[in-house]
Design a protein around this motif. Sequence first.
Motif, PDB file in Angstrom:
ATOM      1  N   LYS A 121      21.488  47.153  17.591  1.00  0.00           N
ATOM      2  CA  LYS A 121      22.500  46.788  18.586  1.00  0.00           C
ATOM      3  C   LYS A 121      23.903  47.020  18.043  1.00  0.00           C
ATOM      4  CE  LYS A 121      19.517  43.623  21.065  1.00  0.00           C
ATOM      5  NZ  LYS A 121      19.261  42.238  21.532  1.00  0.00           N
ATOM      6  N   VAL A 122      24.089  46.842  16.734  1.00  0.00           N
ATOM      7  CA  VAL A 122      25.366  47.191  16.123  1.00  0.00           C
ATOM      8  C   VAL A 122      25.587  48.686  16.253  1.00  0.00           C
ATOM      9  CG1 VAL A 122      26.722  47.174  13.994  1.00  0.00           C
ATOM     10  CG2 VAL A 122      25.215  45.245  14.515  1.00  0.00           C
ATOM     11  N   HIS A 123      24.552  49.450  15.973  1.00  0.00           N
ATOM     12  CA  HIS A 123      24.591  50.910  16.068  1.00  0.00           C
ATOM     13  C   HIS A 123      24.989  51.386  17.468  1.00  0.00           C
ATOM     14  CE1 HIS A 123      22.951  55.048  15.950  1.00  0.00           C
ATOM     15  NE2 HIS A 123      22.309  54.730  17.042  1.00  0.00           N
ATOM     16  N   ASP A 124      24.545  50.660  18.499  1.00  0.00           N
ATOM     17  CA  ASP A 124      24.819  51.068  19.877  1.00  0.00           C
ATOM     18  C   ASP A 124      26.154  50.556  20.404  1.00  0.00           C
ATOM     19  OD1 ASP A 124      22.409  52.399  20.024  1.00  0.00           O
ATOM     20  OD2 ASP A 124      21.331  50.674  20.844  1.00  0.00           O
ATOM     21  N   SER A 125      26.871  49.766  19.619  1.00  0.00           N
ATOM     22  CA  SER A 125      28.109  49.157  20.118  1.00  0.00           C
ATOM     23  C   SER A 125      29.321  50.043  19.841  1.00  0.00           C
ATOM     24  CB  SER A 125      28.308  47.792  19.466  1.00  0.00           C
ATOM     25  OG  SER A 125      28.545  47.932  18.076  1.00  0.00           O
ATOM     26  N   ASP A 126      30.443  49.706  20.452  1.00  0.00           N
ATOM     27  CA  ASP A 126      31.709  50.386  20.211  1.00  0.00           C
ATOM     28  C   ASP A 126      32.106  50.165  18.753  1.00  0.00           C
ATOM     29  OD1 ASP A 126      34.356  51.187  20.009  1.00  0.00           O
ATOM     30  OD2 ASP A 126      34.966  50.290  21.901  1.00  0.00           O
ATOM     31  N   PRO A 127      32.340  51.224  17.964  1.00  0.00           N
ATOM     32  CA  PRO A 127      32.665  51.068  16.547  1.00  0.00           C
ATOM     33  C   PRO A 127      33.892  50.195  16.290  1.00  0.00           C
ATOM     34  CG  PRO A 127      32.129  53.347  17.026  1.00  0.00           C
ATOM     35  CD  PRO A 127      32.223  52.647  18.346  1.00  0.00           C
ATOM     36  N   ALA A 128      34.832  50.171  17.223  1.00  0.00           N
ATOM     37  CA  ALA A 128      36.052  49.380  17.010  1.00  0.00           C
ATOM     38  C   ALA A 128      35.794  47.884  17.074  1.00  0.00           C
ATOM     39  CB  ALA A 128      37.112  49.758  18.045  1.00  0.00           C
ATOM     40  N   LEU A 129      34.683  47.468  17.682  1.00  0.00           N
ATOM     41  CA  LEU A 129      34.453  46.042  17.871  1.00  0.00           C
ATOM     42  C   LEU A 129      34.197  45.309  16.564  1.00  0.00           C
ATOM     43  CD1 LEU A 129      32.254  46.130  21.087  1.00  0.00           C
ATOM     44  CD2 LEU A 129      34.623  45.327  20.879  1.00  0.00           C
ATOM     45  N   LEU A 130      33.496  45.948  15.629  1.00  0.00           N
ATOM     46  CA  LEU A 130      33.239  45.291  14.346  1.00  0.00           C
ATOM     47  C   LEU A 130      34.544  45.065  13.593  1.00  0.00           C
ATOM     48  CD1 LEU A 130      31.269  44.118  12.338  1.00  0.00           C
ATOM     49  CD2 LEU A 130      30.924  46.419  11.405  1.00  0.00           C
ATOM     50  N   ALA A 131      35.423  46.065  13.622  1.00  0.00           N
ATOM     51  CA  ALA A 131      36.715  45.900  12.970  1.00  0.00           C
ATOM     52  C   ALA A 131      37.527  44.796  13.641  1.00  0.00           C
ATOM     53  CB  ALA A 131      37.495  47.211  12.999  1.00  0.00           C
ATOM     54  N   GLU A 132      37.454  44.732  14.958  1.00  0.00           N
ATOM     55  CA  GLU A 132      38.168  43.668  15.676  1.00  0.00           C
ATOM     56  C   GLU A 132      37.600  42.301  15.315  1.00  0.00           C
ATOM     57  OE1 GLU A 132      38.978  42.055  20.232  1.00  0.00           O
ATOM     58  OE2 GLU A 132      38.120  44.058  19.903  1.00  0.00           O
ATOM     59  N   GLY A 133      36.270  42.222  15.247  1.00  0.00           N
ATOM     60  CA  GLY A 133      35.647  40.961  14.874  1.00  0.00           C
ATOM     61  C   GLY A 133      36.032  40.531  13.477  1.00  0.00           C
ATOM     62  N   TYR A 134      36.130  41.498  12.574  1.00  0.00           N
ATOM     63  CA  TYR A 134      36.537  41.181  11.204  1.00  0.00           C
ATOM     64  C   TYR A 134      37.977  40.679  11.176  1.00  0.00           C
ATOM     65  CZ  TYR A 134      37.367  41.732   6.197  1.00  0.00           C
ATOM     66  OH  TYR A 134      37.694  41.493   4.881  1.00  0.00           O
ATOM     67  N   GLN A 135      38.843  41.341  11.912  1.00  0.00           N
ATOM     68  CA  GLN A 135      40.255  40.955  11.942  1.00  0.00           C
ATOM     69  C   GLN A 135      40.452  39.530  12.428  1.00  0.00           C
ATOM     70  OE1 GLN A 135      42.207  44.034  14.338  1.00  0.00           O
ATOM     71  NE2 GLN A 135      43.444  44.474  12.552  1.00  0.00           N
ATOM     72  N   THR A 136      39.703  39.136  13.435  1.00  0.00           N
ATOM     73  CA  THR A 136      39.901  37.830  14.050  1.00  0.00           C
ATOM     74  C   THR A 136      39.115  36.723  13.358  1.00  0.00           C
ATOM     75  OG1 THR A 136      38.151  38.306  15.658  1.00  0.00           O
ATOM     76  CG2 THR A 136      40.423  38.825  16.302  1.00  0.00           C
ATOM     77  N   ALA A 137      38.382  37.069  12.305  1.00  0.00           N
ATOM     78  CA  ALA A 137      37.600  36.071  11.578  1.00  0.00           C
ATOM     79  C   ALA A 137      38.472  35.307  10.591  1.00  0.00           C
ATOM     80  CB  ALA A 137      36.450  36.758  10.831  1.00  0.00           C
ATOM     81  N   ASP A 138      38.053  34.091  10.275  1.00  0.00           N
ATOM     82  CA  ASP A 138      38.747  33.338   9.231  1.00  0.00           C
ATOM     83  C   ASP A 138      38.249  33.824   7.864  1.00  0.00           C
ATOM     84  OD1 ASP A 138      36.273  32.120   8.695  1.00  0.00           O
ATOM     85  OD2 ASP A 138      36.763  30.304   9.802  1.00  0.00           O
ATOM     86  N   PRO A 139      38.869  33.397   6.771  1.00  0.00           N
ATOM     87  CA  PRO A 139      38.501  33.928   5.450  1.00  0.00           C
ATOM     88  C   PRO A 139      37.026  33.739   5.086  1.00  0.00           C
ATOM     89  CG  PRO A 139      40.620  32.838   5.322  1.00  0.00           C
ATOM     90  CD  PRO A 139      40.097  32.557   6.697  1.00  0.00           C
ATOM     91  N   ALA A 140      36.460  32.595   5.452  1.00  0.00           N
ATOM     92  CA  ALA A 140      35.059  32.356   5.108  1.00  0.00           C
ATOM     93  C   ALA A 140      34.140  33.350   5.807  1.00  0.00           C
ATOM     94  CB  ALA A 140      34.667  30.923   5.473  1.00  0.00           C
ATOM     95  N   LEU A 141      34.392  33.592   7.091  1.00  0.00           N
ATOM     96  CA  LEU A 141      33.558  34.537   7.819  1.00  0.00           C
ATOM     97  C   LEU A 141      33.779  35.962   7.335  1.00  0.00           C
ATOM     98  CD1 LEU A 141      31.494  35.148   9.953  1.00  0.00           C
ATOM     99  CD2 LEU A 141      33.317  35.176  11.655  1.00  0.00           C
ATOM    100  N   ARG A 142      35.023  36.295   6.976  1.00  0.00           N
ATOM    101  CA  ARG A 142      35.271  37.640   6.439  1.00  0.00           C
ATOM    102  C   ARG A 142      34.440  37.876   5.180  1.00  0.00           C
ATOM    103  NH1 ARG A 142      41.492  39.674   7.111  1.00  0.00           N
ATOM    104  NH2 ARG A 142      41.688  39.273   9.350  1.00  0.00           N
ATOM    105  N   ALA A 143      34.345  36.863   4.334  1.00  0.00           N
ATOM    106  CA  ALA A 143      33.536  37.006   3.116  1.00  0.00           C
ATOM    107  C   ALA A 143      32.068  37.242   3.477  1.00  0.00           C
ATOM    108  CB  ALA A 143      33.689  35.768   2.245  1.00  0.00           C
ATOM    109  N   MET A 144      31.585  36.537   4.476  1.00  0.00           N
ATOM    110  CA  MET A 144      30.191  36.707   4.900  1.00  0.00           C
ATOM    111  C   MET A 144      29.958  38.096   5.487  1.00  0.00           C
ATOM    112  SD  MET A 144      29.812  32.992   6.662  1.00  0.00           S
ATOM    113  CE  MET A 144      30.279  31.536   5.712  1.00  0.00           C
ATOM    114  N   LEU A 145      30.926  38.558   6.252  1.00  0.00           N
ATOM    115  CA  LEU A 145      30.799  39.905   6.798  1.00  0.00           C
ATOM    116  C   LEU A 145      30.814  40.954   5.692  1.00  0.00           C
ATOM    117  CD1 LEU A 145      33.134  39.557   9.904  1.00  0.00           C
ATOM    118  CD2 LEU A 145      30.674  40.011   9.953  1.00  0.00           C
ATOM    119  N   ARG A 146      31.671  40.762   4.692  1.00  0.00           N
ATOM    120  CA  ARG A 146      31.695  41.717   3.576  1.00  0.00           C
ATOM    121  C   ARG A 146      30.368  41.710   2.835  1.00  0.00           C
ATOM    122  NH1 ARG A 146      37.040  39.708   2.995  1.00  0.00           N
ATOM    123  NH2 ARG A 146      36.374  38.299   1.328  1.00  0.00           N
ATOM    124  N   ASP A 147      29.779  40.533   2.662  1.00  0.00           N
ATOM    125  CA  ASP A 147      28.474  40.448   1.995  1.00  0.00           C
ATOM    126  C   ASP A 147      27.420  41.216   2.785  1.00  0.00           C
ATOM    127  OD1 ASP A 147      29.496  38.914  -0.041  1.00  0.00           O
ATOM    128  OD2 ASP A 147      28.790  36.998   0.777  1.00  0.00           O
TER     129      ASP A 147
END
Length: 229
Positions: A121-147
């Motif tokens: 489902k990530v593969h089928d989504s708009d590529p910009a959405l993951l970057a947007e989600g990362y931008q709007t995340a707080d530091p703890a969630l950003r770390a989880m996304l990086r992991d």
Amino acid sequence: MKTLTAARAARLASTAATGPDRGVLARRAWRLLLAAGDAGDREAIDAVWHQWLREPRQDAFDALRRWRPGFVREVCSLAVSPTVGPASRARMAAICVEQGIAPDDAAERVVFHLLTGQFEKVHDSDPALLAEGYQTADPALRAMLRDALAADGDFDLPGFSARTTSPTTRPDSSPATSPRPATGTACGGSPRNCRCARRSRPCAGSTTGAPTTRRGGRCSRGWPAATLT
């Protein structure tokens, strides 16, 4: 119908948790809870909710979905919340996949899919959405996304971080009060280049993350009040 006390509702929920097909007492307790919940009894609804968090059952899921307007969002939140224990978080994620539920917001949804291991489902989504989600995340969630992103060697983490943290300006050239969504992807151009998006097994850290609450017109990740262990 007379409303239930909190103590009685909790006892009924515990008795009913043995399952509707496992005894007369369990079936009777569940009928009482259903009738009370359908009548809007908050004690009954809360008792079923807290019991379901400990022992998820399909009949309780269906009832709670009727009774609690934010139930789906709460379950999705628990599936990716770092305040929830790993086993419970994985159980909630499995329920989300089985029930086919996900957050309504597009950027929140792609983050949710990544963190619950739903890579197709990530593969089928708009590529910009993951970057947007990362931008709007707080530091703890950003770390989880990086992991989660770092679990596969095909991810261009340095490039992704640079794209999602670079300063931007508004069209009138005035400084932006918050960063704009980045257009890059975690896979260096397209999620189709990412092995993680093509494989069925979850990557490490695939059940960590969080839902969003609104702040300043954008989404900021936060956690539900209910906490599992």
